[in-house]
Enzyme design. Structure first.
Site, PDB file in Angstrom:
ATOM      1  N   ASP A  22       8.300   9.280   9.719  1.00  0.00           N
ATOM      2  CA  ASP A  22       9.493  10.064   9.367  1.00  0.00           C
ATOM      3  C   ASP A  22       9.208  11.541   9.145  1.00  0.00           C
ATOM      4  OD1 ASP A  22       7.985   9.738   7.103  1.00  0.00           O
ATOM      5  OD2 ASP A  22       9.714   9.578   5.758  1.00  0.00           O
TER       6      ASP A  22
ATOM      7  N   LYS B 221      -2.480  12.940   1.235  1.00  0.00           N
ATOM      8  CA  LYS B 221      -3.197  11.668   1.425  1.00  0.00           C
ATOM      9  C   LYS B 221      -2.277  10.606   2.011  1.00  0.00           C
ATOM     10  CE  LYS B 221      -6.167  12.804  -2.466  1.00  0.00           C
ATOM     11  NZ  LYS B 221      -5.497  14.116  -2.682  1.00  0.00           N
TER      12      LYS B 221
ATOM     13  N   CYS C 188       8.837   3.862   0.636  1.00  0.00           N
ATOM     14  CA  CYS C 188       8.176   2.547   0.634  1.00  0.00           C
ATOM     15  C   CYS C 188       7.823   2.116  -0.796  1.00  0.00           C
ATOM     16  CB  CYS C 188       6.919   2.593   1.501  1.00  0.00           C
ATOM     17  SG  CYS C 188       7.242   2.909   3.255  1.00  0.00           S
TER      18      CYS C 188
ATOM     19  N   ASN D  14       7.742  13.011   6.737  1.00  0.00           N
ATOM     20  CA  ASN D  14       7.976  13.328   5.328  1.00  0.00           C
ATOM     21  C   ASN D  14       9.460  13.513   4.992  1.00  0.00           C
ATOM     22  OD1 ASN D  14       6.845  13.614   2.787  1.00  0.00           O
ATOM     23  ND2 ASN D  14       6.753  15.835   2.910  1.00  0.00           N
TER      24      ASN D  14
ATOM     25  N   LEU E 222      -5.241   3.294  -1.614  1.00  0.00           N
ATOM     26  CA  LEU E 222      -6.647   3.312  -1.235  1.00  0.00           C
ATOM     27  C   LEU E 222      -7.403   4.283  -2.132  1.00  0.00           C
ATOM     28  CD1 LEU E 222      -6.266   3.422   2.666  1.00  0.00           C
ATOM     29  CD2 LEU E 222      -6.533   1.423   1.197  1.00  0.00           C
TER      30      LEU E 222
ATOM     31  N   LEU F 246       0.841  -1.200   0.000  1.00  0.00           N
ATOM     32  CA  LEU F 246       0.000   0.000   0.000  1.00  0.00           C
ATOM     33  C   LEU F 246       0.874   1.247   0.000  1.00  0.00           C
ATOM     34  CD1 LEU F 246      -2.728  -1.089   2.561  1.00  0.00           C
ATOM     35  CD2 LEU F 246      -2.786  -1.237   0.076  1.00  0.00           C
TER      36      LEU F 246
ATOM     37  N   GLY G 210       3.697   0.093   5.325  1.00  0.00           N
ATOM     38  CA  GLY G 210       5.052   0.487   5.713  1.00  0.00           C
ATOM     39  C   GLY G 210       5.098   1.077   7.101  1.00  0.00           C
TER      40      GLY G 210
END
Length: 342
Positions: free
Chosen positions: A243, A277, A251, A245, A265, A219, A239
């Protein structure tokens, strides 16, 4: 002079509060057998450069520890805060117990809830993932543990523990697993006594070593493939990375390099968000759990995603925009009629 020198050391030693205070009687005994050739000014609060010339460490072994180990102001504050937390622990436990009683009493009134807290927790021991009819797998990938500091790693594991607690209370539990358990991740998990006995599948290897690649779907919000339904024979990887960002798209990049299928999703298809998102680990799991229990994607998004992210259903957003357009048209018509009257 020797007696005055030892008194001065005693005062400075007492201020450190590292070890127990030297008894006055011991100082007086030492003053009879020691001489001090150095001049000591008790009025001046300058530090003594060499205490070993004044006091024999064989007679006062704590002196060396006092001079070598001096707590900083921040360390003393931490110790004081820790002690205050320990002192108020019984009071906090009593408040939590009273809060649980009120909660159970409210549940009994509203939902005809007859089980006590102890009996309800005991009933959880009889429900296992292996007995669940839902075979959808959810895996927490912890290979990025070294990229997080201890605080962020602790937050990540707390989110996973929320998922575990949520999963135990589902009617049909999802099949939870954790991969790449080792190093800092394992040491941090070891703070939870008995975690190996949880109804949770722990693996030291990476997810592609534990599951076949054909069944894996990683995902990621960067994926171009949109999930429309969850399949029982698939394993969905989340994952485990907090962090802020700092490692954007990591991931997705790792999964692509390994040739793993990715998916995202269907957030854009049902709701709009004011923020990025990117959801927390427990929010992604809760959405998957809600859909696996029969809820629609839209209902799951609205029920799980926090309000601070500004989640709005797409249909309602379109209706609001249409209403604004209608109001603008009415204003234009009204202004034209006024011009005609003039």
């Amino acid at each position: 002079q020797a007696y005055n020198c030892l008194i001065h050391f005693y005062k400075r030693y007492k201020m450190t509060r590292v070890v127990e205070v030297v008894e006055i009687e011991e100082i007086k005994e030492l003053s009879d057998t020691r001489t001090c050739d150095k001049e000591v000014e008790l009025e001046n609060d300058t530090p003594i450069d060499d205490l070993t010339d004044v006091i024999d460490s064989s007679n006062i072994p704590e002196a060396a520890a006092a001079t070598e180990t001096v707590l900083s102001k921040r360390a003393r504050k931490k110790l004081l805060k820790r002690q205050q937390w320990l002192d108020t622990k019984p009071e906090r436990r009593a408040k939590e117990k009273e809060k649980r009683k009120l909660k159970i009493a409210a549940l009994r009134i509203v939902k005809d809830f007859s089980e006590s807290r102890i009996s309800s927790r005991k009933s959880l021991k009889h429900t296992k993932m292996s007995d669940s009819s839902c075979k959808i797998g959810v895996v927490f990938d912890m290979q990025f543990g070294d990229l997080m500091n201890q605080r962020d790693l602790g937050k990540c594991l707390k989110q996973i523990m929320k998922c575990y607690s949520f999963n135990r209370r589902l009617t049909n539990q999802l099949q939870l697993s954790m991969t790449s358990l080792g190093g800092s991740v394992e040491s941090e998990m070891s703070k939870n006594d008995g975690f190996r006995n949880w109804d949770f599948n722990f693996h030291s290897g990476r997810y592609d070593e534990v599951f076949s690649k054909e069944k894996i779907v990683y995902l990621s919000s960067e994926s171009d493939c949109v999930l429309h339904q969850l399949e029982d024979d698939k394993v969905y990887i989340i994952g485990g990375l907090v962090d802020h960002n700092h490692h954007k798209g990591l991931c997705h990049e790792k999964a692509t390099q390994l040739g793993i299928a990715t998916g995202r999703l269907p957030i854009d298809e049902f709701v709009s968000m004011k923020t990025r998102k990117v959801l927390a680990v427990n929010h992604v799991y809760e959405i998957l759990a809600a859909v696996s229990q029969g809820k629609e994607w839209k209902e799951a998004f609205l029920g799980v995603i926090p309000e601070r992210k500004g989640v709005v259903p797409i249909k309602e957003e379109e209706e609001e925009s249409l209403e604004l357009c209608d109001k603008d048209d009415q204003l234009i018509v009204g202004s034209s009629e006024a011009e005609i009257n003039l």
